[in-house]
Design a protein around this motif. Structure first.
Motif, short mmCIF file in Angstrom:
data_model
loop_
_atom_site.label_atom_id
_atom_site.label_comp_id
_atom_site.label_asym_id
_atom_site.label_seq_id
_atom_site.Cartn_x
_atom_site.Cartn_y
_atom_site.Cartn_z
N TRP A 50 0.83 -1.20 0.00
CA TRP A 50 0.00 0.00 0.00
C TRP A 50 0.87 1.26 0.00
O TRP A 50 0.53 2.25 -0.68
CB TRP A 50 -0.91 0.00 1.22
N GLU A 73 2.18 1.80 -3.55
CA GLU A 73 1.12 2.31 -4.41
C GLU A 73 0.79 3.76 -4.08
O GLU A 73 0.54 4.57 -4.98
CB GLU A 73 -0.12 1.43 -4.28
N ASP A 74 0.77 4.10 -2.80
CA ASP A 74 0.48 5.47 -2.39
C ASP A 74 1.56 6.42 -2.88
O ASP A 74 1.26 7.54 -3.34
CB ASP A 74 0.36 5.53 -0.87
N ASP A 120 3.45 5.98 -5.53
CA ASP A 120 3.30 6.10 -6.98
C ASP A 120 2.19 7.08 -7.34
O ASP A 120 2.34 7.92 -8.24
CB ASP A 120 3.02 4.73 -7.60
N ARG A 121 1.05 6.98 -6.64
CA ARG A 121 -0.05 7.91 -6.92
C ARG A 121 0.33 9.34 -6.55
O ARG A 121 -0.03 10.29 -7.26
CB ARG A 121 -1.29 7.47 -6.14
N ARG A 122 1.07 9.51 -5.44
CA ARG A 122 1.50 10.85 -5.05
C ARG A 122 2.45 11.45 -6.11
O ARG A 122 2.34 12.63 -6.47
CB ARG A 122 2.18 10.81 -3.69
N LYS A 177 2.59 10.68 -9.26
CA LYS A 177 1.81 10.96 -10.47
C LYS A 177 1.02 12.25 -10.32
O LYS A 177 0.97 13.08 -11.25
CB LYS A 177 0.87 9.79 -10.75
N CYS A 178 0.42 12.47 -9.15
CA CYS A 178 -0.34 13.71 -8.93
C CYS A 178 0.57 14.93 -8.93
O CYS A 178 0.22 15.98 -9.46
CB CYS A 178 -1.11 13.61 -7.61
N TYR A 200 -2.26 15.99 -3.98
CA TYR A 200 -2.58 14.57 -3.75
C TYR A 200 -3.51 14.37 -2.56
O TYR A 200 -4.41 13.53 -2.60
CB TYR A 200 -1.29 13.78 -3.53
N LYS A 205 -6.97 12.48 -2.86
CA LYS A 205 -7.18 11.28 -2.05
C LYS A 205 -8.47 11.37 -1.25
O LYS A 205 -9.20 10.39 -1.11
CB LYS A 205 -5.97 11.09 -1.12
N ASN A 257 -11.92 10.50 -2.89
CA ASN A 257 -12.30 9.09 -3.05
C ASN A 257 -12.65 8.42 -1.74
O ASN A 257 -12.82 7.20 -1.70
CB ASN A 257 -11.16 8.33 -3.73
#
Length: 260
Positions: A92, A95-96, A98-100, A102-103, A110, A114, A117
């Protein structure tokens, strides 16, 4: 010469015997055709051998699967009790991150993305769990407990970079990365400037936090006793701290007996 009645009776006696002689012939033909449909001893033996071979194959397959399951169970038994939870937590975190990343590359906030959702009731439940797990400062009990609480606080506040951890592990090797008492690691590890700055900031925060603490005052036997219990003593000290400068003259007059 035979009479007519006699010949007729002889003919009737001969006729049933002829018909009865034909019946066995039909039965004999059916009985001769019957054994051709039944299996011979060789066919039965071949079929039994085939079934026995299938049972052997199934037994070997079951033995192989059981051996694999035993090995997997032994491997899981050697792992820590919370291995699965730690694994899911590490996945997790990756993945967090990676999303941060990307944002941030897209120029979005981010934390706001976040929260979009997350439902309101779920967020309230998470906040309640965090508030329940929060451990307030219980004060000093023993030096061992204080050291353990400080270590736990430092580890909790430490943010681990999983990627750098794996890269450093691959670069140094497991023998040097997990150094033992006989491992020579001088010159292998090199601290990064950002890690040194983070350590200095943490030490400065510890110094500031330590300055706010006050040691337990020892009891002074020569001090005036103007209290009846410990609670009353603390209350009098508070009064003296807040109003002592305004009531010092009145107190002196009462002690001298010159108060009007």
């Amino acid at each position: 010469m035979l009479k007519a009645g006699t010949s007729k009776s002889v003919q009737e006696e001969v006729t049933p015997t002829a018909s009865s002689s034909k019946v066995p012939s039909a039965g004999s033909s059916e009985s001769s055709a019957g054994p051709s449909k039944t299996k011979t001893g060789g066919d039965l033996k071949a079929e039994r051998m085939r079934k026995l071979k299938d049972l052997h194959l199934k037994r070997n397959e079951a033995r192989k699967l059981n051996h694999q399951e035993v090995q997997e169970e032994e491997r899981r038994a050697k792992l820590p009790t919370n291995f699965e939870a730690r694994k899911r937590r590490a996945e997790w975190i990756l993945e967090d991150e990676d999303r941060r990343t990307k944002c941030e590359a897209e120029g979005d906030d981010y934390d706001r993305v976040k929260l979009l959702n997350v439902q309101a009731d779920e967020l309230e439940r998470i906040n309640r769990l965090k508030a329940r797990k929060k451990n307030p400062d219980e004060g000093f009990s023993t030096y061992e407990a204080a050291t353990a609480r400080q270590y736990k606080r430092l580890v909790t506040n430490m943010k681990v970079d999983a990627r750098n951890y794996e890269e450093e592990k691959e670069a140094l090797g497991e023998e040097a990365f997990y150094a033992g008492k006989d491992t020579l690691i001088h010159g292998l590890h090199k601290d990064k400037p950002e890690n040194i700055d983070r350590m200095v900031q943490d030490l400065e925060k510890q110094i500031e936090r330590r300055e706010k603490y006050s040691r337990r005052r020892t009891h002074n036997d020569e001090a005036d006793i103007d209290y009846i219990n410990e609670r009353n003593m603390k209350f009098n000290k508070k009064l003296e701290r807040f109003y002592g400068q305004y009531t010092s003259e009145i107190k002196q007059n009462l002690e001298r007996g010159t108060a009007i």
